[in-house]
Design a protein around this motif. Structure first.
Motif, PDB file in Angstrom:
ATOM      1  N   CYS A  11      25.484  77.513  21.009  1.00 28.29           N
ATOM      2  CA  CYS A  11      26.418  77.869  22.075  1.00 28.29           C
ATOM      3  C   CYS A  11      26.364  79.352  22.423  1.00 28.29           C
ATOM      4  O   CYS A  11      27.372  79.950  22.783  1.00 28.29           O
ATOM      5  CB  CYS A  11      27.834  77.467  21.640  1.00 28.29           C
ATOM      6  SG  CYS A  11      29.051  77.501  22.952  1.00 28.29           S
ATOM      7  N   LEU A  41      30.801  72.443  26.786  1.00 26.37           N
ATOM      8  CA  LEU A  41      30.919  72.552  25.329  1.00 26.37           C
ATOM      9  C   LEU A  41      31.833  71.466  24.776  1.00 26.37           C
ATOM     10  O   LEU A  41      31.504  70.802  23.781  1.00 26.37           O
ATOM     11  CB  LEU A  41      31.464  73.935  24.955  1.00 26.37           C
ATOM     12  CG  LEU A  41      31.903  74.101  23.494  1.00 26.37           C
ATOM     13  CD1 LEU A  41      30.729  73.914  22.539  1.00 26.37           C
ATOM     14  CD2 LEU A  41      32.561  75.461  23.280  1.00 26.37           C
ATOM     15  N   SER A 115      24.786  73.159  23.869  1.00 25.20           N
ATOM     16  CA  SER A 115      26.192  72.960  24.236  1.00 25.20           C
ATOM     17  C   SER A 115      26.387  72.706  25.721  1.00 25.20           C
ATOM     18  O   SER A 115      27.518  72.519  26.156  1.00 25.20           O
ATOM     19  CB  SER A 115      26.988  74.216  23.852  1.00 25.20           C
ATOM     20  OG  SER A 115      26.458  75.355  24.522  1.00 25.20           O
TER      21      SER A 115
END
Length: 360
Positions: A11, A41, A115
């Motif tokens: 991420c 996410l 993500s």
């Protein structure tokens, strides 16, 4: 019984091809691009919960995004947020996660996933991941997920499929990163190639062994801190040493070199949502004119196939405009032909040079 299956959600990316909506302070994975009420996410976290227990879900991100992670994933354990002090691409990110997980559970297997991808068939995704876990837990294997290509896409990596070794799982012949249009057309015609989804499965011990074989400088660096992983000393070790890792992707560092690489052909709907056009392809369009609007109200006169993104409450009127991206994001307005969107990264670099990062 404790599960030995873990998930690593990467991420830390900036998503520069989605500029100006995706900025360094709030990259695209933290944005609800699809209007579902969940960010990319959060959607990544939600779908893996059906396969991996939440206490085994780990997010690796840049240190500047810690507060965003905590706000968007309030259920995640604070110790499961690994904060990179510097951006070093996916290979060092994955190495750290593997050493961290192996220290906690030497029998661990892990899936590594971005993500910011869109997956439309979540049941299909779950089945694919379970089969992948079963394969890597029974074999000394580095497994990647491949997607059947639907067009000669030049923005993706390609995997050439070799001999079948299990249901939907084949040996990998070659990797090719972002081919020319002519080569991508050949790949599509042969039927031997899959898109590289950037989703990987392996045992933690297997990928650590691969780092020793193919990226020994990274492995040697993390070996120095072997006693610190899984302890309160881990953060200090990473803070002191992580930036010394050379920046490299896992594909170049390991997957293109290793001999035990396999690919599982996936049949779930997938997009990396890496570009404005990929968002267009996965969004509802206006009838007849095939325009896409995000956030704003749109009046399109003699205008077709456009991507229009602007803040909520703003009315955008376009006349005689076809196949363009118009993205209004506060202090930046981007107007770009859809056919030229691969150059947005160059535009971002130009803006960075001219304005010292002000608009990034």
């Amino acid at each position: 019984m404790k599960s030995h299956r873990y998930c690593v959600i990467m991420c830390g990316g900036v998503g520069s091809r989605f500029w100006p909506y995706s900025r360094e302070e709030r990259p695209k994975q933290f944005i609800d691009f699809l209007g579902t009420g969940r960010t990319l996410l959060q959607m990544s976290y939600d779908r893996i919960l059906h396969v991996v227990p939440k206490e085994n879900i780990i997010v690796v991100t840049n240190s500047r995004y810690e507060s965003l992670i905590r706000a968007q994933l309030p259920d995640i354990l604070p110790s499961n947020i690994l904060l990179e002090p510097a951006r070093r691409n996916t290979a060092p990110c994955i190495a750290w996660a593997a050493y961290h997980i192996h220290a906690l559970d030497p029998e661990a297997s892990m899936i590594v996933a971005p993500s910011d991808h869109l997956i439309t068939d979540e049941r299909g995704f779950e089945g694919c991941v379970v089969r992948g876990f079963e394969f890597v837990e029974s074999n000394d294997a580095l497994l990647t997920i491949g997607i059947s290509p639907t067009r000669p896409e030049t923005g993706y990596g390609y995997i050439q499929v070799g001999d079948t070794v299990a249901h939907d799982i084949n040996k990998v012949k070659t990797f090719t990163e972002k081919p020319s249009l002519d080569l991508a057309k050949v790949f599509l015609e042969t039927g031997e190639f899959l898109w590289n989804a950037g989703i990987f499965l392996w045992k933690a011990s297997t990928i650590i062994n691969a780092f020793h074989l193919y990226v020994s400088d990274v492995a040697n660096l993390f070996d120095k801190g072997a006693d610190s992983f899984g302890t309160p000393r881990e953060s200090a070790f990473i803070e002191e040493n992580f930036a010394a890792c050379p920046a490299n992707s896992i594909d170049y560092a390991v997957m293109e070199k290793a001999s035990n690489v396999y690919v599982e052909c996936a049949r779930f709907g997938w997009s990396d949502l890496g570009t404005w056009t990929s968002l267009y392809d996965n969004s509802p369009l206006t009838p007849d004119t095939a325009n896409m609007s995000h956030g704003c109200e749109l009046v399109a006169l003699d205008s077709t196939r456009n991507i229009i993104a602007a803040p909520e409450g703003k009315l955008v009127v376009v006349q005689g405009l076809n196949d363009y991206i118009v993205a209004d994001a506060g202090d930046v307005l981007l107007i770009c032909p859809k056919s030229e969107e691969q150059r947005i990264r160059q535009v971002v670099n130009e803006v960075k040079t001219r304005y010292d990062g002000k608009y990034l």
